[in-house]
Design a protein around this motif. Structure first.
Motif, PDB file in Angstrom:
ATOM      1  N   ILE A  59       7.276  18.287  -1.303  1.00 12.29           N
ATOM      2  CA  ILE A  59       6.837  18.266   0.100  1.00 12.29           C
ATOM      3  C   ILE A  59       6.251  16.895   0.451  1.00 12.29           C
ATOM      4  O   ILE A  59       6.541  16.307   1.515  1.00 12.29           O
ATOM      5  CB  ILE A  59       5.817  19.386   0.343  1.00 12.29           C
ATOM      6  CG1 ILE A  59       6.481  20.751   0.151  1.00 12.29           C
ATOM      7  CG2 ILE A  59       5.225  19.269   1.738  1.00 12.29           C
ATOM      8  CD1 ILE A  59       5.516  21.917   0.237  1.00 12.29           C
ATOM      9  N   PHE A  60       5.437  16.362  -0.419  1.00 10.53           N
ATOM     10  CA  PHE A  60       4.782  15.067  -0.190  1.00 10.53           C
ATOM     11  C   PHE A  60       5.825  13.974   0.020  1.00 10.53           C
ATOM     12  O   PHE A  60       5.759  13.200   0.992  1.00 10.53           O
ATOM     13  CB  PHE A  60       3.877  14.747  -1.383  1.00 10.53           C
ATOM     14  CG  PHE A  60       3.055  13.500  -1.186  1.00 10.53           C
ATOM     15  CD1 PHE A  60       1.778  13.572  -0.644  1.00 10.53           C
ATOM     16  CD2 PHE A  60       3.554  12.247  -1.552  1.00 10.53           C
ATOM     17  CE1 PHE A  60       1.016  12.428  -0.474  1.00 10.53           C
ATOM     18  CE2 PHE A  60       2.791  11.108  -1.381  1.00 10.53           C
ATOM     19  CZ  PHE A  60       1.521  11.188  -0.834  1.00 10.53           C
ATOM     20  N   CYS A  61       6.770  13.904  -0.879  1.00 16.55           N
ATOM     21  CA  CYS A  61       7.783  12.850  -0.795  1.00 16.55           C
ATOM     22  C   CYS A  61       8.663  13.018   0.441  1.00 16.55           C
ATOM     23  O   CYS A  61       9.031  12.036   1.106  1.00 16.55           O
ATOM     24  CB  CYS A  61       8.643  12.859  -2.059  1.00 16.55           C
ATOM     25  SG  CYS A  61       7.747  12.330  -3.528  1.00 16.55           S
ATOM     26  N   ILE A  77      -0.830  10.375  11.455  1.00  8.98           N
ATOM     27  CA  ILE A  77      -1.772  11.497  11.288  1.00  8.98           C
ATOM     28  C   ILE A  77      -1.027  12.743  10.839  1.00  8.98           C
ATOM     29  O   ILE A  77      -1.469  13.482   9.932  1.00  8.98           O
ATOM     30  CB  ILE A  77      -2.526  11.750  12.604  1.00  8.98           C
ATOM     31  CG1 ILE A  77      -3.442  10.563  12.935  1.00  8.98           C
ATOM     32  CG2 ILE A  77      -3.347  13.029  12.520  1.00  8.98           C
ATOM     33  CD1 ILE A  77      -4.117  10.672  14.287  1.00  8.98           C
ATOM     34  N   PHE A  78       0.096  13.007  11.478  1.00  6.37           N
ATOM     35  CA  PHE A  78       0.881  14.182  11.109  1.00  6.37           C
ATOM     36  C   PHE A  78       1.334  14.105   9.654  1.00  6.37           C
ATOM     37  O   PHE A  78       1.295  15.108   8.919  1.00  6.37           O
ATOM     38  CB  PHE A  78       2.089  14.303  12.035  1.00  6.37           C
ATOM     39  CG  PHE A  78       2.973  15.473  11.738  1.00  6.37           C
ATOM     40  CD1 PHE A  78       2.654  16.749  12.172  1.00  6.37           C
ATOM     41  CD2 PHE A  78       4.122  15.316  10.974  1.00  6.37           C
ATOM     42  CE1 PHE A  78       3.469  17.838  11.875  1.00  6.37           C
ATOM     43  CE2 PHE A  78       4.939  16.390  10.672  1.00  6.37           C
ATOM     44  CZ  PHE A  78       4.608  17.655  11.126  1.00  6.37           C
ATOM     45  N   PHE A 127       8.496   9.826   7.229  1.00  3.77           N
ATOM     46  CA  PHE A 127       7.490   9.088   8.007  1.00  3.77           C
ATOM     47  C   PHE A 127       7.946   7.690   8.369  1.00  3.77           C
ATOM     48  O   PHE A 127       7.716   7.228   9.488  1.00  3.77           O
ATOM     49  CB  PHE A 127       6.181   9.020   7.208  1.00  3.77           C
ATOM     50  CG  PHE A 127       5.254   7.922   7.657  1.00  3.77           C
ATOM     51  CD1 PHE A 127       4.484   8.074   8.800  1.00  3.77           C
ATOM     52  CD2 PHE A 127       5.149   6.737   6.929  1.00  3.77           C
ATOM     53  CE1 PHE A 127       3.628   7.062   9.212  1.00  3.77           C
ATOM     54  CE2 PHE A 127       4.299   5.725   7.346  1.00  3.77           C
ATOM     55  CZ  PHE A 127       3.531   5.886   8.487  1.00  3.77           C
ATOM     56  N   VAL A 128       8.586   6.989   7.468  1.00  2.00           N
ATOM     57  CA  VAL A 128       8.906   5.574   7.679  1.00  2.00           C
ATOM     58  C   VAL A 128       9.757   5.362   8.934  1.00  2.00           C
ATOM     59  O   VAL A 128       9.378   4.593   9.833  1.00  2.00           O
ATOM     60  CB  VAL A 128       9.574   4.981   6.425  1.00  2.00           C
ATOM     61  CG1 VAL A 128      10.019   3.547   6.705  1.00  2.00           C
ATOM     62  CG2 VAL A 128       8.614   5.031   5.242  1.00  2.00           C
ATOM     63  N   VAL A 159       0.840  -1.202   0.000  1.00  2.00           N
ATOM     64  CA  VAL A 159       0.000   0.000   0.000  1.00  2.00           C
ATOM     65  C   VAL A 159       0.870   1.244   0.000  1.00  2.00           C
ATOM     66  O   VAL A 159       0.680   2.170  -0.804  1.00  2.00           O
ATOM     67  CB  VAL A 159      -0.948  -0.013   1.209  1.00  2.00           C
ATOM     68  CG1 VAL A 159      -1.639   1.355   1.376  1.00  2.00           C
ATOM     69  CG2 VAL A 159      -2.000  -1.101   1.051  1.00  2.00           C
ATOM     70  N   LEU A 160       1.842   1.306   0.914  1.00  2.00           N
ATOM     71  CA  LEU A 160       2.729   2.462   0.969  1.00  2.00           C
ATOM     72  C   LEU A 160       3.619   2.544  -0.275  1.00  2.00           C
ATOM     73  O   LEU A 160       3.902   3.636  -0.794  1.00  2.00           O
ATOM     74  CB  LEU A 160       3.599   2.396   2.236  1.00  2.00           C
ATOM     75  CG  LEU A 160       2.884   2.548   3.570  1.00  2.00           C
ATOM     76  CD1 LEU A 160       3.880   2.474   4.722  1.00  2.00           C
ATOM     77  CD2 LEU A 160       2.118   3.858   3.629  1.00  2.00           C
ATOM     78  N   GLY A 161       4.056   1.387  -0.738  1.00  2.00           N
ATOM     79  CA  GLY A 161       4.917   1.374  -1.915  1.00  2.00           C
ATOM     80  C   GLY A 161       4.220   1.880  -3.170  1.00  2.00           C
ATOM     81  O   GLY A 161       4.823   2.606  -3.982  1.00  2.00           O
TER      82      GLY A 161
END
Length: 856
Positions: free
Chosen positions: A794-796, A819-820, A802-803, A757-759
């Motif tokens: 910014i997203f990446c 959530i953050f 996050f990981v 899912v994350l990948g």
């Protein structure tokens, strides 16, 4: 060398010669040469009979100084009253000992009157003074069994010896007489060693073995919580065997011996002082005392002299009922509250009247009775008094210890011993192939044990029998209590019938101010919430109390170990109980969650506002130029992204765990799909102006754009369906985190599913970033590719960070990190893509024209 060893070395060769009963003249000659101490036998009781029963009683308690000159053969002199110099109650001792002796006489007379027991056989007796010393005891026994001459009397040997009172003396007698088959029945020798039938096959007794009273004392110590106990015992078999049994009994019970002192009668004064020094220096408040009562008196008097009055004594049967000690007012403060094991008391019908009838005038040859009267009344009875029938002193003597039959303990044992011997003889007379012509030798037959089977009912209705050498153990538990007259009295407060112990605790009087149970411990018991930690090199009773660690508890006093709390429980602050773990999860009561919720709602509202603004200005060139349909879909997906973060808040459940991850994965893919298609459309629009590229734009028409978004999203949806079907996320209670809380979280189930899912999200984001980066320099007055590039950077950046943050965050903070990341990436997309457009629409409307949009 001690007097006993000196005397023994000189006499042992002659002793064996005297024991050869069939030696005739040789025996008489040798024994007469050896034993010149005929004056010893002036203190005796004698009665002829077909069978004689011998008795040894410690009428006196101290021998004269031995002659160690070695200039003549050893010669034993008459015993003395060793207590006269310092003991004001000598008459009690002598009266008690004489009472034991006359119990034998009374029993013999009673048996001779019984027509059913030993019919046709008349019993006699021969009683001598053992002087409480080994040489005198052995000499008396040899005199009895050899039939040696007594003053003015000669007779045949006794068939059984009843005595002696001391265990060590009895061991000597039994070992000496055993090879000749002479039975010995003791009324007071309680050493456990005498139960060994191989070592003492000819020994019997009517007193229980010390094993049982030592065990009883250990049980009393356990019952009252006395874990730190001192011991003072006689330096002989009686004391050492008793303390050995006591130590064996307390092993593994948490009880310890604080000290162990021995007293020997030869060095009594020195040993007493040393023992009292130890008592004063010890923290033990309970002291076990296995001594003869005269030795106990010396010990207690020394304690009185030093004013040591705060000790609780556990008394052995040898002194727990001593009238001498009870009536000594000097011992009141020290001996009050004594708790003792006593030989069971039983009445003897007619015995008191018999004792009252005894008078020197009626027994003129009875030197023992004469001495008792002279000691009792301080007078000298001459010959003229001996032959008179004057009984004027009789009312006085009945008030002495001699006629006191209220507590017949050892006396009753003597009485039972005589009856045991009589019943044994009765059984022997019933044996086949007996030699009825010489019944005096029946007891000395090699196989006497095969015929002796004693089992009879006493006059009290109790069964009497031997189990080996012993009788069933029965004891009284006694307590020394105060009387209004300032003396001590003996009160029975329980009984012992192994394995049962019956005790009236409320009836005990203790030697404490508030009459509370004394405390005798090396270390106070560890309270609940702590455990015992033994001190290195010290007894197990001396320890420290260590608080239980977190997650452990102890709910009992004196716990040796702290127990781990069950799953989902944790120890309370006092560590004495386990309480349910407080569930920990992201709840709306947390300040952090409230902040994240406000941010998420604000993001959703901002997205909704942008959506409304775009709808209102949907016909403007700016909105239409960038594929308004994908813009509206992107805004909708962003709003869902903000709202999806709220699904990570609250108590995890099966439904919440599964829907939150699926919603997060599908919504973000929908959002990225819109951005990816928008970027592709931008690239296709600018490349369609080149010759031969018109077909490219037709491949990315509105329907194809919608189809592409659906296709990209469907892939993520398929991944999520497979994930949920195989190993879906489930609620999980994380107990691995130390503390009073249990973390409620959602386990991802299949790590591979969550990674896919994350990948997949990362793949779309990377592809979108790459295409937007390539289109960033296309000629246009408003190039949306630049905005997409910034937003995807910014997203990446957010999701790359996050990981590791997610993996390293404990418990609920992992959900907070997710959530953050959702909110940060959503705000990045909203701000970078739509805020510049809103700025033009609202503040620079002159730029929202087709001409301006097409300018280069």
């Amino acid at each position: 060398m001690s007097p006993w060893l000196t005397w023994q070395r000189a006499t042992v060769p002659l002793v064996l010669t005297c024991l050869l009963r069939d030696a005739g003249v040789v025996q008489a000659a040798v024994c007469s040469r050896w034993d010149h101490s005929v004056e010893l036998d002036d203190y005796h009781l004698f009665q002829e009979g077909d069978v004689l029963i011998g008795g040894l009683f410690p009428i006196h308690n101290l021998p004269p100084a031995p002659d160690l000159s070695f200039t003549r053969p050893p010669h034993l002199q008459s015993c003395l009253n060793g207590l006269i110099e310092f003991h004001p109650f000598w008459s009690y001792f002598q009266g008690a000992m004489l009472k034991h002796a006359y119990a034998l006489v009374f029993a013999v007379d009673e048996i001779n009157r019984n027509p059913f027991l030993l019919p046709g056989v008349r019993l006699g007796y021969r009683i001598l003074d053992s002087c409480s010393q080994h040489p005198w005891s052995l000499r008396g026994a040899l005199t009895l069994v050899s039939g040696g001459k007594l003053t003015r009397i000669s007779g045949h040997p006794v068939s059984v010896v009843i005595g002696d009172s001391a265990s060590t003396s009895t061991i000597i007698l039994t070992k000496t007489l055993g090879p000749f088959g002479e039975p010995v029945i003791s009324y007071q020798a309680s050493c456990a060693c005498l139960s060994d039938r191989r070592a003492f096959p000819n020994f019997f007794r009517t007193i229980p073995s010390d094993v049982y009273q030592a065990r009883t004392m250990a049980r009393l110590a356990q019952r009252f919580g006395w874990t730190w106990v001192g011991a003072i015992v006689a330096d002989n078999d009686y004391g050492r065997q008793a303390i050995q049994v006591f130590e064996e009994e307390i092993q593994g019970t948490g009880l310890c011996l604080a000290f162990f002192e021995t007293l020997s009668r030869e060095n009594l004064e020195m040993d007493v002082k040393q023992a009292v020094d130890v008592v004063q220096g010890s923290t033990a408040r309970v002291i076990l005392v296995f001594l003869w009562y005269t030795d106990t008196e010396a010990l207690l008097m020394e304690l009185v002299r030093r004013n040591v009055t705060d000790r609780q004594f556990l008394a052995s049967e040898a002194w727990s009922t001593s009238v001498d000690l009870l009536r000594n007012p000097a011992l009141f403060t020290v001996a009050l509250g004594v708790l003792g094991v006593a030989i069971r008391s039983a009445p003897i019908n007619g015995f008191e009247a018999y004792l009252r009838s005894l008078h020197p005038s009626r027994r003129p040859r009875d030197a023992l009775l004469r001495e008792l009267w002279e000691t009792e009344f301080g007078c000298s009875l001459g010959a003229e008094h001996a032959n008179t029938q004057n009984t004027s002193l009789l009312p006085s003597v009945v008030e002495s210890s001699f006629t006191d039959t209220s507590q017949l303990r050892v006396t009753y044992n003597v009485y039972l011993a005589v009856y045991a011997a009589a019943h044994a003889l009765h059984s022997l007379l019933s044996c086949p192939n007996k030699d009825s012509r010489n019944i005096t030798k029946l007891f000395h037959n090699k196989h006497y044990s095969e015929c002796i089977y004693v089992n009879f009912t006493t006059r009290l209705g109790k069964m009497f029998y031997f189990t080996g050498a012993d009788i069933p153990a029965v004891y009284d538990l006694v307590n020394w209590q105060a009387t209004p007259q300032g003396f001590l009295k003996l009160v029975t407060i329980g009984r012992v019938e192994p394995p049962n112990l019956f005790i009236n605790e409320s009836g005990i009087q203790w030697n404490t101010e508030l009459n509370t149970v004394p405390v005798s411990v090396c270390s106070e018991s560890c309270p609940p919430g702590t455990r015992v930690a033994n001190r290195k090199g010290e007894p197990v009773c001396c320890f420290d109390c260590i608080p239980c660690a977190e997650g452990e508890y102890s709910n009992t006093t004196g716990s040796l170990h702290c127990e781990h709390c069950p799953l989902e429980f944790w120890s309370n602050n006092h560590r004495n109980a386990c309480v349910p773990l407080q569930p920990e999860f992201l709840s709306f009561a947390d300040t952090m969650v409230v902040t994240l919720t406000v941010v998420a709602v604000c993001g959703a509202l901002a997205t909704a506002a942008v959506f409304v603004l775009f709808v209102y200005h949907r016909h403007t060139p700016l909105v239409r130029a960038n594929n308004s349909e994908l813009s509206f879909l992107l805004l909708l997906s962003l709003k869902l992204c903000f709202l999806s973060s709220l699904m990570f808040i609250g108590r995890p459940s099966v439904w919440a765990c599964q829907i939150r991850q699926v919603a997060f994965g599908v919504i973000f893919v929908l959002c990225l799909s819109c951005l990816l298609v928008k970027t592709i459309v931008v690239l296709a629009a600018f490349h369609s102006a080149r010759p031969g590229a018109g077909q490219l734009m037709r491949l990315f028409g509105p329907s194809q754009q919608r189809g592409s978004v659906f296709l990209f999203t469907s892939v993520q949806l398929i991944i999520c369906v497979v994930w949920l079907s195989t190993s879906p996320p489930m609620p999980y209670h994380d107990l691995g985190v130390k503390g009073s809380k249990v973390v409620l979280e959602c386990a991802v189930g299949s790590v591979a599913g969550f990674s896919l899912v994350l990948g997949y999200i990362g793949l779309l984001a990377s592809l979108c970033l790459l295409l937007a980066f390539l289109a960033r320099k296309l000629p246009d007055n408003f190039n949306e590719a630049k905005l997409i590039t910034f937003s995807m950077l910014i997203f990446c950046a957010v999701w790359v960070a996050f990981v590791p943050a997610y993996v390293s965050s404990p418990g609920k903070y992992a959900d907070a990190v997710e959530i953050f990341a959702i909110l940060a990436s959503s705000f990045g997309l909203l701000l970078c893509i739509f805020i510049p457009k809103c700025f033009i629409i609202l503040l620079r409307p002159e730029r929202n024209t087709k001409k301006h949009m097409m300018a280069k």
